[in-house]
Scaffold this motif. Structure first.
Motif, PDB file in Angstrom:
ATOM      1  N   ASP A 120      -0.681  -5.225   0.137  1.00 24.95           N
ATOM      2  CA  ASP A 120       0.766  -5.197  -0.046  1.00 24.95           C
ATOM      3  C   ASP A 120       1.358  -6.039   1.085  1.00 24.95           C
ATOM      4  O   ASP A 120       1.163  -5.696   2.263  1.00 24.95           O
ATOM      5  CB  ASP A 120       1.273  -3.756   0.030  1.00 24.95           C
ATOM      6  N   GLU A 166      -6.704  -4.865  -4.715  1.00 20.96           N
ATOM      7  CA  GLU A 166      -5.565  -4.097  -5.231  1.00 20.96           C
ATOM      8  C   GLU A 166      -4.846  -3.287  -4.147  1.00 20.96           C
ATOM      9  O   GLU A 166      -3.736  -2.812  -4.360  1.00 20.96           O
ATOM     10  CB  GLU A 166      -6.004  -3.180  -6.379  1.00 20.96           C
ATOM     11  N   THR A 167      -5.446  -3.157  -2.958  1.00 19.36           N
ATOM     12  CA  THR A 167      -4.795  -2.404  -1.881  1.00 19.36           C
ATOM     13  C   THR A 167      -3.810  -3.262  -1.085  1.00 19.36           C
ATOM     14  O   THR A 167      -3.026  -2.727  -0.300  1.00 19.36           O
ATOM     15  CB  THR A 167      -5.830  -1.814  -0.899  1.00 19.36           C
ATOM     16  N   GLY A 204      -6.628  -5.631   3.078  1.00 22.22           N
ATOM     17  CA  GLY A 204      -7.025  -5.846   1.685  1.00 22.22           C
ATOM     18  C   GLY A 204      -7.207  -7.313   1.324  1.00 22.22           C
ATOM     19  O   GLY A 204      -7.301  -7.655   0.151  1.00 22.22           O
TER      20      GLY A 204
END
Length: 113
Positions: free
Chosen positions: A67, A64-65, A43
């Protein structure tokens, strides 16, 4: 698409020959394709590394993906990423306040115009 910016820092070993080799590994088209794929798969939509002396500064723009914990897990399970990271330890060194084995440290934003 909104993105989140992460800024990280890491030091290279203060050796001109090693710094030149590190820069060559990161020159356009020289990073291993498996590494750039793993970055994009996590991401990260843009990544830039800047260097002054032996101090590096990385800017990551992430969708937004992204992490950070998931990225760490993906990297730990990817043999090619592990090979790259082991190779990069030849050039990189942890910052004095980094935990054992920690390279890139997220920086605190202290000003925005």
């Amino acid at each position: 698409m909104s993105t989140t910016r992460y800024c990280l820092t890491c030091d290279l070993k203060d050796d001109p020959k090693l710094i030149a080799e590190y820069k060559e590994y990161h020159a356009p088209g020289n990073a291993w394709p498996e590494i750039t794929a793993s970055i994009k798969d996590a991401g990260i939509v843009d990544m830039q590394i800047y260097l002054f002396g032996n101090r590096m500064f990385m800017i990551m723009e992430c969708d937004e993906t992204f992490d950070p914990n998931k990225k760490a897990e993906m990297d730990a399970n990817n043999p090619k990423v592990q090979e790259w990271e082991e190779l990069m330890w030849k050039y990189q060194q942890g910052l004095p306040w980094a935990k054992n084995g920690e390279k890139w440290i997220e920086m605190e934003k202290v000003f925005q115009l």
